[in-house]
Design an enzyme around this catalytic site. Structure first.
Site, PDB file in Angstrom:
ATOM      1  CG  ASP A  97     -35.947  -9.370  -2.468  1.00 54.62           C
ATOM      2  OD1 ASP A  97     -35.077  -9.801  -3.245  1.00 54.62           O
ATOM      3  OD2 ASP A  97     -36.676  -8.393  -2.750  1.00 54.62           O
TER       4      ASP A  97
ATOM      5  CE  LYS B 165     -39.912  -9.623   0.591  1.00 58.05           C
ATOM      6  NZ  LYS B 165     -40.378  -9.356  -0.779  1.00 58.05           N
TER       7      LYS B 165
ATOM      8  CG  ASP C  35     -42.002 -12.220  -2.227  1.00 58.15           C
ATOM      9  OD1 ASP C  35     -41.628 -12.715  -3.318  1.00 58.15           O
ATOM     10  OD2 ASP C  35     -42.205 -10.998  -2.069  1.00 58.15           O
TER      11      ASP C  35
ATOM     12  CG  ASN D 217     -38.644 -10.836  -3.683  1.00 57.61           C
ATOM     13  OD1 ASN D 217     -38.828 -11.231  -2.528  1.00 57.61           O
ATOM     14  ND2 ASN D 217     -39.191  -9.732  -4.153  1.00 57.61           N
TER      15      ASN D 217
ATOM     16  CD  GLU E 269     -42.856  -7.561  -6.092  1.00 61.71           C
ATOM     17  OE1 GLU E 269     -41.846  -6.913  -5.848  1.00 61.71           O
ATOM     18  OE2 GLU E 269     -43.414  -8.267  -5.241  1.00 61.71           O
TER      19      GLU E 269
ATOM     20  CB  ALA F 131     -48.399  -2.069  -0.868  1.00 60.13           C
ATOM     21  N   GLY F 132     -45.650  -1.287  -0.306  1.00 60.04           N
ATOM     22  CA  GLY F 132     -44.381  -1.119   0.408  1.00 60.04           C
ATOM     23  C   GLY F 132     -43.585  -0.012  -0.239  1.00 60.04           C
TER      24      GLY F 132
END
Length: 443
Positions: free
Chosen positions: A26, A222, A250, A252, A305, A356-357
């Site tokens: 990412d 991403k 996302d 990040n 997260e 998750a992931g």
């Protein structure tokens, strides 16, 4: 029946070279090697049942988490499991309030990741001894017992023990029906596997086409490294999935606050449901400012997260800084701390859409979100759980996805147990996989 004294705790550094294929890449984490500190606890009970726990890392630094687990081990060894679960709040607090170790936390960073790994192993052991998957252990638990697992310190201004009890007692209504529904239909998921930042456009198209064929209707892409690149990739995905399906983005943690607002105003035409982690995970007021600015564009904020603990989540909720709350099974202090966050989210009526992931995160968090639906939220509106299609083959009880939904696990435990062969092969630096890779790098 809970039994046995904890006689052994071992921890191993397990790493998968995912960076070689760009998986997990990412805007901030360009070359992650999905890894875990893998904890196994054993008891002197004759059944030979072991509890397995993990916390997720990205390669380098896993050895630091392993050190922290070993530093916490004396709190666990020679304890009766019955005494631990009989006063779980007390045990949680003992782990998180060690008078010396808390100085390198408290309840955040490496020491908290280590706490999660240890507690995840305890929950796995408890559920296995009871012969139930963790979600079922929680669903069947009396509300008072559930509440007794939670440390309410620092959150009573938002959630008291009485509040928690009231939410759980209300959740008893219709619980049996919701459990039946979960067993029949599963919990709705979305996929992040198509659109890692390191993937070529061809790979992205190929994976997206396959996901559509497999019945996926919700996709996450991403973004955040390069605006023109983001526009191109979002256009490809939106064209492929069509206007009706759900798209999330996302970043990040890539942007400053004004940059996040500006960047998202340029991506708003692709109609994302949310932008995830637009800025530093610690910037509560920054998230609140972005959230307010994006309301006219119809874009929500999702984060969590990398939220250190329940206190950060409390403030995000108080500040109206997020529209989607993302718990993580290995970042917070295991099931115990996640329970407090699920209950706060319910009080604020904010949907929980777990992160998750990684290594095993899907395996673990499915238990929490299935419990949340059956016993806490009682709603699927705007709710879904992340799914990433990597590394499940290394787990003894891998996730089951049907019709783009998580099917509730049936095996006892927390689905945390890894295959011994996989652990041995991927142990760092002495496992077969790493011996070969490190030797190749030297040449």
């Amino acid at each position: 029946m809970v039994r046995g004294r904890i006689s052994r705790l071992s921890v191993r550094d397990v790493r998968f070279p995912t960076s070689l294929g760009g998986h997990g890449s990412d805007a901030m984490h360009t070359d992650p090697d999905y890894s875990a500190a893998y904890v196994v606890i054993e008891t002197d009970a004759e059944d030979g049942i072991k509890g397995c726990g993990i916390t997720f890392t990205l390669g380098k630094g896993t050895e630091v988490v392993v050190c922290a687990v070993n530093a916490l081990a004396h709190h666990v060894l020679n304890k009766d499991l019955k005494d631990i679960v009989g006063d779980f709040r007390g045990f949680y607090r003992q782990l998180t309030s060690d008078g010396q170790l808390r100085w390198i936390g408290p309840e955040k960073g490496v020491v908290h990741l280590a706490t999660a790994a240890v507690l995840n192993a305890v929950w796995d052991l408890w559920a296995k001894q009871e012969g139930k998957p963790v979600w079922k252990l929680l669903v069947d638990m009396d509300p008072r017992t559930l509440v007794s697992c939670i440390d309410f310190r620092y959150i009573t201004d938002v959630l008291t023990e009485e509040d928690a009890l009231e939410i759980l007692q209300k959740g008893q209504v219709g619980k049996k029906e919701r459990e039946k529904q979960m067993l029949a239909q599963g919990y709705p998921a979305y996929t992040t596997s198509c659109a890692w930042l390191g993937y070529s456009d061809d790979t992205l198209k190929q994976l997206c086409a396959q996901a559509l064929k497999d019945g996926w209707t919700r996709f996450k892409v991403k973004v955040g490294a390069d605006l023109q690149d983001d526009v191109r990739r979002c256009q490809i995905i939106r064209d492929m999935i069509g206007p009706e399906k759900t798209l999330m983005m996302d970043a990040n943690q890539r942007w400053d606050v004004p940059e996040a607002v500006e960047w998202m105003s340029k991506l708003a035409k692709f109609k994302p449901l949310w932008i995830e982690e637009p800025t530093s995970p610690d910037d509560i007021l920054g998230h609140a400012a972005i959230s307010k600015a994006l309301v006219p564009l119809g874009i929500g904020i999702a984060t969590g997260e990398q939220c250190h603990n329940r206190v950060i989540f409390k403030q995000l909720l108080q500040a109206k800084a997020l529209q989607f709350l993302q718990i993580d099974s290995c970042r917070l202090g295991s099931v115990n701390e996640n329970l407090s966050v699920l209950l706060m989210a319910k009080k604020f009526e904010i949907p929980v859409c777990p992160h998750a992931g990684g290594v095993g995160l899907c395996e673990l968090v499915q238990h929490l979100i299935i419990f949340d639906y059956i016993s806490v939220s009682a709603s699927l509106k705007n709710r879904m759980c992340e799914y990433v299609d990597h590394l499940h083959e290394h787990f003894k009880y891998p996730v089951m996805i049907q019709r783009a939904s998580y099917m509730p696990p049936k095996d006892p435990g927390y689905s945390t147990e890894m295959k011994e062969e996989s652990v041995k092969k991927h142990q760092y630096p002495d496992g077969e996989v790493w011996k070969k890779l490190l030797a190749a790098q030297e040449n």
